[in-house]
Design a protein around this motif. Structure first.
Motif, PDB file in Angstrom:
ATOM      1  N   SER A   1       4.372  15.489  22.148  1.00 48.35           N
ATOM      2  CA  SER A   1       6.263  15.906  21.579  1.00 48.35           C
ATOM      3  C   SER A   1       5.993  15.453  20.474  1.00 48.35           C
ATOM      4  CB  SER A   1       6.577  16.517  22.140  1.00 48.35           C
ATOM      5  OG  SER A   1       8.063  17.006  20.826  1.00 48.35           O
ATOM      6  N   ALA A   2       5.559  13.491  20.551  1.00 49.99           N
ATOM      7  CA  ALA A   2       6.160  12.468  19.477  1.00 49.99           C
ATOM      8  C   ALA A   2       4.722  12.716  18.280  1.00 49.99           C
ATOM      9  CB  ALA A   2       5.889  11.191  20.093  1.00 49.99           C
ATOM     10  N   LEU A   3       2.711  12.961  19.463  1.00 46.47           N
ATOM     11  CA  LEU A   3       2.236  13.451  17.990  1.00 46.47           C
ATOM     12  C   LEU A   3       1.885  14.543  17.530  1.00 46.47           C
ATOM     13  CD1 LEU A   3      -0.429  12.218  17.713  1.00 46.47           C
ATOM     14  CD2 LEU A   3      -1.362  13.862  19.828  1.00 46.47           C
TER      15      LEU A   3
ATOM     16  N   LEU B   1       4.381  22.958  23.711  1.00 47.16           N
ATOM     17  CA  LEU B   1       5.245  22.496  22.601  1.00 47.16           C
ATOM     18  C   LEU B   1       4.690  23.083  21.227  1.00 47.16           C
ATOM     19  CD1 LEU B   1       4.500  18.680  23.969  1.00 47.16           C
ATOM     20  CD2 LEU B   1       6.838  20.639  23.823  1.00 47.16           C
TER      21      LEU B   1
ATOM     22  N   GLY C   1      -0.378   4.237  22.628  1.00 46.43           N
ATOM     23  CA  GLY C   1       0.073   3.842  22.189  1.00 46.43           C
ATOM     24  C   GLY C   1      -0.906   2.500  20.704  1.00 46.43           C
TER      25      GLY C   1
ATOM     26  N   SER D   1       4.948  15.202  28.422  1.00 46.58           N
ATOM     27  CA  SER D   1       5.843  16.317  27.179  1.00 46.58           C
ATOM     28  C   SER D   1       5.809  15.502  25.953  1.00 46.58           C
ATOM     29  CB  SER D   1       6.633  16.858  27.526  1.00 46.58           C
ATOM     30  OG  SER D   1       7.333  17.126  26.803  1.00 46.58           O
ATOM     31  N   GLU D   2       7.203  13.989  26.303  1.00 46.22           N
ATOM     32  CA  GLU D   2       7.172  13.232  25.367  1.00 46.22           C
ATOM     33  C   GLU D   2       5.849  12.301  24.662  1.00 46.22           C
ATOM     34  OE1 GLU D   2       6.614  10.701  29.298  1.00 46.22           O
ATOM     35  OE2 GLU D   2       7.263  12.570  28.727  1.00 46.22           O
ATOM     36  N   LEU D   3       4.579  12.158  24.938  1.00 44.32           N
ATOM     37  CA  LEU D   3       3.974  11.821  24.592  1.00 44.32           C
ATOM     38  C   LEU D   3       3.118  12.411  23.043  1.00 44.32           C
ATOM     39  CD1 LEU D   3       2.367   9.625  26.862  1.00 44.32           C
ATOM     40  CD2 LEU D   3       3.795   8.995  25.295  1.00 44.32           C
TER      41      LEU D   3
ATOM     42  N   LYS E   1       2.268  17.056  12.353  1.00 45.20           N
ATOM     43  CA  LYS E   1       3.675  18.716  11.407  1.00 45.20           C
ATOM     44  C   LYS E   1       3.978  17.948   9.689  1.00 45.20           C
ATOM     45  CE  LYS E   1       6.111  20.928  13.267  1.00 45.20           C
ATOM     46  NZ  LYS E   1       6.741  21.806  14.189  1.00 45.20           N
TER      47      LYS E   1
ATOM     48  N   LEU F   1      -2.068   8.579  21.912  1.00 51.24           N
ATOM     49  CA  LEU F   1      -1.162   8.998  23.228  1.00 51.24           C
ATOM     50  C   LEU F   1      -0.734   7.740  23.693  1.00 51.24           C
ATOM     51  CD1 LEU F   1      -2.510  11.976  24.630  1.00 51.24           C
ATOM     52  CD2 LEU F   1      -0.309  11.758  22.782  1.00 51.24           C
TER      53      LEU F   1
ATOM     54  N   ALA G   1       5.133  16.193  15.930  1.00 47.51           N
ATOM     55  CA  ALA G   1       6.188  16.377  15.512  1.00 47.51           C
ATOM     56  C   ALA G   1       5.033  15.396  14.372  1.00 47.51           C
ATOM     57  CB  ALA G   1       6.606  15.483  15.555  1.00 47.51           C
ATOM     58  N   ASP G   2       4.295  13.540  14.402  1.00 45.36           N
ATOM     59  CA  ASP G   2       3.819  13.150  13.390  1.00 45.36           C
ATOM     60  C   ASP G   2       2.759  14.039  12.597  1.00 45.36           C
ATOM     61  OD1 ASP G   2       2.551  11.145  11.844  1.00 45.36           O
ATOM     62  OD2 ASP G   2       2.081   9.614  13.348  1.00 45.36           O
TER      63      ASP G   2
END
Length: 714
Positions: free
Chosen positions: A616-618, A648, A578, A612-614, A623, A576, A620-621
């Motif tokens: 959500s990006a994780l 999310l 990075g 939320s953005e961190l 999924k 998370l 998405a990856d």
């Protein structure tokens, strides 16, 4: 379809639902039943045996007066309820209990008087009174007094640990009661006699005073009487009679005097006068005159007028006539004197009659006061005589009056105990145990706010019921689990527990046209089976051949990572942040092929890595890489990160621990998740004890799990 809809009527509870509740609370029922029934049996066997003896007293009917009987008076009359109630109150009097204590010598009985005070000297009067009052109060507690139905009998029942003592107490109560009413009757009679005698003396004095006043008034006003008339009346009557008589006498004498004078004036020669006067002397002289006249006539005829014998006889005749005239004059004078005396006497009598009439008029005026005094004296005499008769009646009635009450029956020692009534205690204990046990079940069910059944989830929470996950040990028929649930599901894929996880997987993944890929597992509170369920669900998905990754987002406790990493370092926080790529951070579960993205430490510093953005990006990856992403979140009510992560996910599975998670907590968690726009698929129950009949309701699968016992290998 809810639980109450299965029965014959929606207005009545389903009998099977009641049976489920009963078996669910069977231990509570049995414990309360055993305690109540055991207490009843213990009391029936350990309670001291008490014996009751019964004696009765008869309240006698009240008859008429045996001394002063009244014609037409009613005969014996049964005592009224008020009279009998009054006699019962006499039995309840503390004085009667105290007399019974003294008569039976119960002050020396520790059962009634208690232990003797620790002092060497004699008791003070206050201590004696207190000791007697205590003994009387304890004695009264052993005695029951009541009326026998509608009769005139009063029953005295004494109950003690000794049959002989019970009989003695009941009999002595009757004895003291009869003695008390006899003493009270004697005291009342004496008091009445004293009052009557005192009043009698007073009335006697009043009557004597009234008579004395009457006599003094009579004497003072000349109202003395004899033969029914006053002296004035008698005097007036006598004088009136005398006046009448005197008038007649005067008239008679005046008439005789007038007649005599008239005869003399008419020249009657005195012959008529003598006859009217009625004098014997005049009559004799008249006879002598007649004889002398005859002799004179004979001498004149024989000797001539000049014969000496004729002169002698002439002188004799003249002398007789002179004597006659003198006698007539004397009589007339006497008659005149008698007339004068009679007239004087009449005048005196008339004067006395006038005075008597004056006194009689005065007496008539005094008679008014006399009559008033006479009435008062008569009234005082009547009252005095009435009280005198009452006093005589009271004295004559003493000793022959009918008693107020009598002993109807004598108590005898009881042959068997009256209490405890073992059969009745057993029956009451059994009924009480049934009622108390049922109430205990009802109260336990009412106070149990935990979620228990499918109906609780659907009707009270308004959420979809996704299924229930049993406690592993409840599926082992009394055996103990030797491995954790996440390992048991791998080693026993055909077990009841594994089947429950497969049902949960189907409930989540087969809903709707789109199959969710990101599944968040959360709960309202800690220790509700959230991490275990997430681990088992992820392993179940992996065992089904789907590529699955478990993400441990409960970064504060990281229980899922601790269970599967086996000491390996989890790098979710680094991903998370990075610092580490996802490929390097994924770890393998060798038993199932599950991928694990966990952490082994709590976040450091003040940065919020679950932004939320961190996340959500994780996601998405992940999924894009896996068929399913299972997220173990923190509890919703205490940690805000859980709502963010849940919002999310494609599907949120809210867990509630069976019979532990309250409806209020689960409802609040649902409100928070819905407020965060999370896609809540439903609620599942965890740690269900399927050994309890219908543990999650008769509509759930565990209502019929025994019928499928052969399908599972536990």
């Amino acid at each position: 379809m809810n639980e109450t809809a299965v029965g014959n009527s929606s207005l009545l509870p389903d009998p099977k639902t009641l049976l489920i509740i009963f078996f669910r609370r069977l231990w509570i029922f049995l414990v309360v039943f055993a305690l109540i029934l055991g207490a009843a049996i213990a009391y029936a066997n350990l309670a001291p045996r008490k014996y009751t003896s019964l004696a009765t007293a008869l309240v006698e009917p009240r008859g008429g007066d045996p001394v002063q009987a009244t014609a037409g008076a009613p005969g014996d009359q049964a005592p009224s309820s008020d009279v009998i109630d009054t006699q019962i109150l006499l039995f309840d009097a503390p004085q009667l209990s105290a007399r019974t204590v003294i008569a039976l010598g119960l002050l020396d009985d520790p059962l009634f008087a208690g232990a003797a005070p620790d002092q060497t000297g004699p008791l003070t009067p206050v201590q004696e009174r207190n000791r007697l009052a205590t003994a009387a109060q304890r004695l009264r507690s052993t005695v029951s007094i009541r009326r026998a139905g509608q009769t005139a009998l009063i029953q005295v029942a004494a109950t003690t640990v000794s049959p002989t003592l019970s009989a003695r107490i009941a009999n002595e109560y009757i004895t003291q009661y009869l003695a008390t009413i006899d003493e009270e009757k004697t005291r009342s009679a004496q008091q009445m006699n004293q009052q009557i005698n005192s009043r009698l003396d007073q009335l006697r004095l009043e009557a004597e005073h009234a008579d004395a006043s009457l006599q003094a008034y009579k004497i003072a006003n000349g109202l003395m009487s004899a033969e029914g008339a006053t002296l004035a009346e008698q005097e007036s009557s006598s004088l009136n009679t005398q006046v009448q008589q005197q008038r007649a006498d005067l008239a008679e004498k005046q008439s005789r005097l007038a007649t005599a004078r008239q005869q003399l004036r008419s020249g009657g020669g005195g012959s008529d006068v003598s006859a009217s006067l009625g004098s014997g002397t005049v009559g004799a002289l008249r006879t002598a005159e007649a004889e002398s006249s005859r002799n004179l006539a004979q001498l004149r005829a024989r000797y001539g007028p000049r014969h000496p014998a004729v002169d002698q006889e002439q002188r004799r005749l003249t002398d007789v006539q002179a004597r006659i005239q003198e006698e007539i004059d004397r009589i007339l004078s006497s008659m005149q004197g008698e007339v004068n005396v009679a007239a004087s006497k009449l005048s005196a009598l008339q004067s006395g009659e006038g005075q008597a009439r004056t006194r009689l008029a005065a007496n008539a005026q005094a008679q008014v006061g006399f009559l008033e005094l006479q009435r008062k004296a008569e009234a005082a005499r009547v009252v005095y005589e009435a009280f005198l008769n009452k006093s005589r009646g009271t004295a004559a009635r003493d000793g022959i009056e009918q008693p107020l009450a009598s002993r109807a029956s004598t108590a005898i020692p009881a042959t068997g105990p009256s209490s405890p009534n073992v059969r009745l205690i057993y029956l009451i204990g059994l009924l009480g145990a049934l009622v108390a046990s049922t109430l205990a079940v009802v109260v336990a069910e009412f106070l149990d706010s935990g979620i228990k059944t499918k109906a609780d989830v659907e009707r009270r929470l308004g959420a979809r019921y996704l299924g229930s996950i049993p406690d592993v040990e409840s599926t082992l028929d009394g055996l103990r689990a030797t491995e954790p649930p996440q390992d048991y599901i791998v080693s026993h894929p055909l077990s009841t527990f594994a089947e429950a996880l497969r049902n949960l997987r189907a409930s989540v993944t087969l809903r709707g046209n789109r199959r969710p890929k990101v599944i968040a597992v959360t709960s309202a509170l800690p220790r509700e089976g959230k991490t275990t369920t997430a681990l088992c669900l992820a392993r179940t998905l992996a065992l089904s051949g789907a590529s699955t990754v478990l993400v441990d987002c409960d970064i504060r406790r990281h229980s899922a990572s601790d269970a599967l990493l086996n000491g390996r370092e989890g790098q979710l926080l680094d991903v998370l942040a990075g610092h580490v790529p996802v490929d390097r951070a994924l770890l393998d579960d060798e038993a199932t092929g599950l991928k694990i993205l966990g952490t082994h430490r709590a976040p450091q510093g003040g940065r919020d890595l679950l932004a939320s953005e961190l996340v959500s990006a994780l996601l998405a990856d992940l999924k894009a890489r896996f068929d399913f992403v299972v997220i173990d979140t923190a509890p919703v009510l205490g940690i805000a990160d859980a709502r963010l992560v849940a919002s999310l996910a494609d599907a949120v599975l809210l867990l509630a621990r069976w019979r532990h998670t309250s409806l209020r907590a689960a409802d609040t968690a649902l409100d928070l998740l819905i407020g965060a726009r999370a896609k809540v698929y439903g609620v599942a129950l965890t740690q269900v004890d399927i050994r309890k009949f219908g543990s999650t309701g008769q509509e759930d699968v565990y209502g019929y799990h025994k019928q499928f016992k052969g399908y599972y290998v536990n």
